[in-house]
Design a protein around this motif. Structure first.
Motif, PDB file in Angstrom:
ATOM      1  N   LYS A 104      51.027   8.110  91.517  1.00 51.08           N
ATOM      2  CA  LYS A 104      51.906   7.865  90.365  1.00 51.08           C
ATOM      3  C   LYS A 104      51.442   8.659  89.141  1.00 51.08           C
ATOM      4  N   HIS A 146      56.022   1.502  97.087  1.00 53.38           N
ATOM      5  CA  HIS A 146      55.158   1.049  95.986  1.00 53.38           C
ATOM      6  C   HIS A 146      55.902   1.188  94.652  1.00 53.38           C
ATOM      7  N   GLY A 172      55.048   1.216  91.515  1.00 51.56           N
ATOM      8  CA  GLY A 172      54.549   2.148  90.512  1.00 51.56           C
ATOM      9  C   GLY A 172      54.879   3.582  90.885  1.00 51.56           C
ATOM     10  N   LEU A 205      58.605   4.154  90.542  1.00 49.99           N
ATOM     11  CA  LEU A 205      58.931   4.237  89.107  1.00 49.99           C
ATOM     12  C   LEU A 205      58.660   5.634  88.553  1.00 49.99           C
TER      13      LEU A 205
END
Lengths: 876, 165
Positions: free
Chosen positions: A158, A190, A192, A195
């Motif tokens: 991330k 996941h 994160g 995102l």
């Protein structure tokens, strides 16, 4: 003290700084710390390098210079230990910037750390790179970051994704490299990583058109599915924010869909179901839920048209407006402002709620709501909206009234369906918040009233009623006074009554009362009071029965300390007293100014921002008035001056020129267009002689020659007028004007002897009695001055047994000749003259000074007045 | 993107300042001062948003929340959702609460470095990287553990060398 420390510990330094009572103390502590840190740096002390840098960062936060620590950051980053590296990277992000050359040196260390096995070190390096990456670093390190997008630990993936955003922002050419990794990131489970992957996708779409097309084709469905999963997923406590599961992911997904759907019907179609679902199903009791709804509304507004969805979205905003949370109302208004462009009709349905927001307790919401209302107004809803706004004007707080008034006036001017409505609304605004109304607005109102010939009676009566109720709104008073001056007869005689009006009974003296109250109100602006004087002059002709009373009111201002009022008073008094034959012509109604022309001019002047001079010198109380102060007034009275004035047979424009004495255009007009018929023309030309330098053989001089055949007088006038020309900005002062007007009195004052000339002075002035001294010098004896005193009585009673006495100090010798008469006629009709001869033995050293005593009988009662004259010209 | 994260106390002292676009230190102080001067005049019971405009430059807005003596401020542009930024403050403060239990201004001043570590786990380059407080907490704890072990080892060896040397 720690035995290993070269200085203090970080905590101790912070405590020492916090203990400082003054800024000077704090500076001293910091100076000391910085000195020891510098010393440590030059000693190349390794043990406490990271502690010193931590201190420097704290010092930096407080706003002190820390550039000397930059190299230390690089050394720490290159160190093997994690603690050193961490502080080093922190320092790198805070103390350095991407433009510094030093940064080049760090690229190598970064590269090494990005390839480390320890995920925390890689994390530090990525974080720093994401925050400070420059274009050069982006090119050098892009391959490493790209590789890290597939790192085993999601925390690294991330961060690498966000690092990539920085890289493509710095070097958009690198965007292509990241398109494929993003596609796999978008399939992540996941949160994160998903995102940040979505965020990278969004930014790729922004910098690269091809990437946008690619993602639109390949990923729209996938993203829609992700959104569905997130919306329908069972509750995930760890992403919970006040009861909503992962609102940030929702928002990012909606945001990327907004970009993909914008301008593409297929993609928009694909996402309409899930948008509808989010819009209807999301819980709206919490801020997080509302954040999602708000984002969803934004997406619906940007994607391609789907009527049903848009109504749904605007209804959500409508619901927001009645939410108790200020933040929600605030964002809703912002969004509605944008929504108006998309679907004005749907927004109109929430007009009532928006109007409620205009009355909100929160000023920022009120302001926004007012702007929104302003955008919503159109011809069909202007009446109900205006009613609400004007009603609210009564109760709104002072700080908001300015904004509100400006908007109301602008709406009224733009959308008024008819003139009577316009006048009604403006009167309401003027009565409620007249002090906030801009000058251009009430000027426009006056223009509208003058143009609406059938509404003038109605207007003046409404104004009369309004001013009885609200007496402290200056603009209302101005408009009312102006209209009463112009249309006073309509007020008194109920001329042109409309059906909707209630009849009122106003006597002539009631009308004069209004103006008298206004002029006596010292809190009002000078311009307003000057307008009152003009209104009185006009009324004196319209209401003959009040003429005497008006004259008395005007005469009270002859001694005013405000030059403008004093001058007007003197001029008007003279007009009323001595020039009855021209008065009615002088005070005729103002010629109508064409509305279109006025609006054109107004638009032009608005762009030049000229109309601000109105309030300019109002608070100068010593009578020194800037020229600009009267300009708008002159402008108002002289609305037609720029336009070719139709040469009207009446003397209507005499007043124009009277007041407009220093406007070049009109004076040249008067000089050429007026045939020389009678003495009134002479008055006109004499007055307008102030402005242009009298040309050779100009009408002015001719007329004077013609009428008086008296060379010295012409000379005097020439001197006067030419002396005025250089100081063309200054208004002529009262005595000059007075004298000029008196030239046409029954006893023209003519200087008889030649010699050096001195301007006449008003030697003495009481409420009713004026003494003017004319001076002449004998060339053969400079010590000797001949004075001709002229006594004028402005009161309505005749003075009999009039005796003038004078006394002088010892260095002067005075000889009085017998007076021309001992009876002084009333109302300025005629005067007594008396000659005085003064010999000044200290000529050139001291000026003349004189004590005077006047005794006379008024209705057989003896009256005594005394005074001192010290305003003699020097060198007499 | 998020342009800056600030923590200012109610006396105008900055307690944390992180700018995601490079800003010279004088300008940072200037901004902090002007933001504070606006914030301290905000009446209660008004919205938590302030249009940037003159204060912060074009296309910028500000969201703030007051916790006890501290203003938490985010400055961001139109690509962020205002209400979400408001929640982000909440998330950050919740994490601080978990780290320091009953967090107060003194904790924040003294643990200045830790504040930055938390922030770096949440926001990278002006973009939100993680909002799950457990994940953030875990990362922060691991980092501080690593730090103390390496630093501790260093100090011990150093003191040992001093003792013996």
């Amino acid at each position: 003290m720690n035995p290993f420390s070269s200085g203090t510990r970080l905590r101790d330094m912070i405590r020492a700084i916090r203990a400082c009572k003054t800024a000077a103390e704090e500076r001293a502590v910091i100076r000391k710390e910085c000195a020891s840190i510098r010393a440590a740096i030059s000693d190349n002390d390794q043990t406490f390098r990271h502690r010193n840098l931590a201190k420097l960062m704290f010092i930096h936060m407080l706003g002190y210079p820390t550039h000397f620590g930059q190299m230390e950051c690089l050394k720490l980053i290159a160190a093997p230990g994690f603690a050193e590296k961490r502080i080093g990277y922190l320092g790198l992000m805070l103390l350095l910037d991407e433009r510094q050359e030093v940064l080049m040196l760090v690229t190598n260390s970064l590269k090494q750390d990005l390839n480390q096995n320890n995920q925390h070190i890689v994390g530090l390096a990525l974080c720093a790179l994401g925050n400070i990456c420059s274009a050069d670093m982006a090119r050098d390190l892009a391959p490493e970051v790209e590789k890290l997008l597939q790192f085993r630990d999601p925390n690294i993936r991330k961060k690498a994704a966000l690092c990539s955003i920085r890289i493509i922002k710095k070097v958009p050419d690198l965007a292509d490299n990241f398109v494929d990794p993003v596609v796999s990131l978008l399939k992540e489970k996941h949160h994160g990583v998903l995102l940040t992957g979505i965020q990278l996708c969004t930014d790729l779409c922004k910098v690269n058109e091809e990437a946008l097309e690619y993602f639109r084709k390949k990923c729209t469905e996938g993203l829609v599915r992700s959104l569905k999963d997130v919306v329908n997923s069972p509750y995930v406590p760890e992403y919970d924010i006040s009861g909503i599961a992962d609102p940030f992911l929702h928002i990012r997904l909606l945001r990327v869909l907004r970009i993909l759907g914008h301008g593409d019907a297929d993609a928009s179609d694909c996402m309409s179901d899930i948008l509808a679902q989010v819009a209807t199903k999301t819980e709206s009791h919490k801020n997080a839920g509302n954040a999602i709804l708000y984002e969803c509304v934004g997406t619906i507004m940007s994607v391609e048209d789907n009527g049903g969805l848009r109504v749904l979205a605007i209804n959500i905003l409508g619901r927001f407006l009645s939410n108790r949370d200020n933040n929600i109302r605030y964002v809703a208004l912002n969004m509605l402002m944008k929504a108006i462009a998309v679907d004005a009709q749907a927004v109109q349905r929430h007009r009532a709620t928006i109007l409620e927001c205009v009355k909100d307790l929160d000023a920022s919401i009120r302001k926004r709501a007012l702007e929104l209302v302003y955008l919503l107004v159109n011809e069909s809803n202007v009446k109900p909206l205006m009613k609400e706004l004007v009603d609210y004007l009564e109760v709104s707080d002072q700080g908001f009234k300015g904004d509100l008034t400006a908007k109301i006036c602008s709406i009224v001017e733009k959308f008024s369906p008819d003139k009577i409505w316009y006048i009604d609304q403006m009167l309401k605004v003027l009565s409620e918040a007249g002090n906030f109304v801009k000058a251009s607005v009430w000027h426009a109102l006056v223009v509208v009233i003058t143009n609406a010939s059938n509404l003038q009676g109605y207007s003046v009566r409404s104004l009369y009623r309004a001013i009885q109720i609200s007496r402290d709104q200056e603009t209302l008073i101005r408009v009312a006074v102006w209209c009463i001056g112009e249309y006073g007869d309509m007020l008194v005689n109920n001329i042109e009554m409309l059906d909707i009006e209630e009849p009122i009974t106003v006597t002539e003296s009631d009308a004069v009362d209004v103006v008298e109250i206004a002029i006596k109100n010292h809190s009002l602006n000078l311009t307003t009071r000057a307008m009152c004087l003009i209104a009185l002059l006009k009324l004196s002709s319209r209401f003959p029965s009040c003429s005497q009373r008006i004259k008395e009111i005007i005469a009270q201002y002859k001694g005013s300390l405000l030059l403008e009022l004093q001058q007007r008073s003197v001029e008007f008094n003279s007009i009323i007293g001595k020039h009855k034959n021209i008065r009615s012509a002088l005070v005729e109604r103002m010629p109508v100014l064409d509305e279109a022309t006025y609006n054109g001019r107004r638009a032009r002047s608005a762009s030049a921002a000229v109309s601000t001079s109105l309030e300019f010198a109002s608070n100068l109380s010593n009578g020194v008035i800037a020229r600009t102060d009267v300009a708008p007034l002159v402008d108002l009275l002289d609305m037609g001056a720029d336009e070719p004035v139709p040469p009207c047979s009446s003397g209507g424009n005499f007043l124009l020129d009277l007041i407009d004495v220093d406007m070049p255009s009109s004076s040249s007009q008067s000089g050429t267009t007026q045939p020389q018929k009678s003495g009134t023309d002479v008055l006109l030309d004499l007055l307008s002689a102030w402005s242009p330098p009298p040309q050779k053989g100009s009408p002015t001089t001719d007329i004077i020659l013609l009428n008086q055949d008296d060379k010295p007088s012409v000379n005097a006038l020439d001197i006067l007028s030419s002396s005025m020309v250089p100081s063309g900005e200054a208004k002529p002062t009262g005595p000059y004007m007075m004298d000029l007007l008196d030239v046409f009195g029954p006893n023209p004052a003519t200087p008889e002897e030649s010699g050096p000339t001195f301007p006449p002075i008003v030697a003495y002035e009481s409420s009713a009695l004026t003494i003017i001294f004319n001076f002449s010098k004998r060339p053969e004896n400079p010590q000797m001055t001949d004075i001709e005193a002229m006594f004028t009585n402005k009161s309505s009673d005749v003075y009999t047994d009039f005796v003038f006495q004078a006394a002088v100090p010892k260095f002067l010798q005075l000889h009085l000749e017998p007076a021309s008469s001992n009876t002084l006629p009333a109302s300025g009709y005629g005067s007594i003259t008396q000659k005085l001869h003064v010999t000044n033995r200290q000529h050139g050293k001291k000026s003349l000074v004189m004590r005077i005593r006047l005794s006379y009988k008024l209705n057989n009662k003896a009256v005594l007045e005394e005074g001192q004259i010290s305003n003699f010209p020097r060198d007499l | 993107m998020i342009r800056a994260m600030l923590v200012i106390n109610n006396q105008g002292k900055s307690r944390l300042a992180k700018f995601y676009n490079y800003t010279p230190v004088e300008q940072q102080q200037q901004l902090i001062r002007s933001i504070y001067s606006v914030l301290c005049l905000q009446p209660e019971n008004v919205s938590n948003f302030i249009e940037g405009g003159l204060l912060l430059g074009p296309d910028s807005r500000l969201v703030y929340k007051l916790f006890a003596t501290l203003y938490f401020v985010f400055v961001f542009d139109s690509s962020e959702n205002e209400l979400a930024m408001f929640d982000l403050i909440q998330v950050y403060v919740e994490i601080l609460e978990k780290c320091f239990s009953n967090v107060c201004e003194l904790d924040i001043v003294l643990n200045y470095g830790k504040m930055h570590t938390i922030l770096d786990e949440m926001i990278v380059g002006g973009q939100v990287v993680e909002t799950n407080s457990d994940i953030v907490m875990k990362a922060v704890e691991e980092i501080s553990k690593l730090e103390t072990t390496t630093a501790g080892a260093k100090l011990i060896s150093k003191s040992a060398s001093l003792l013996w040397g």
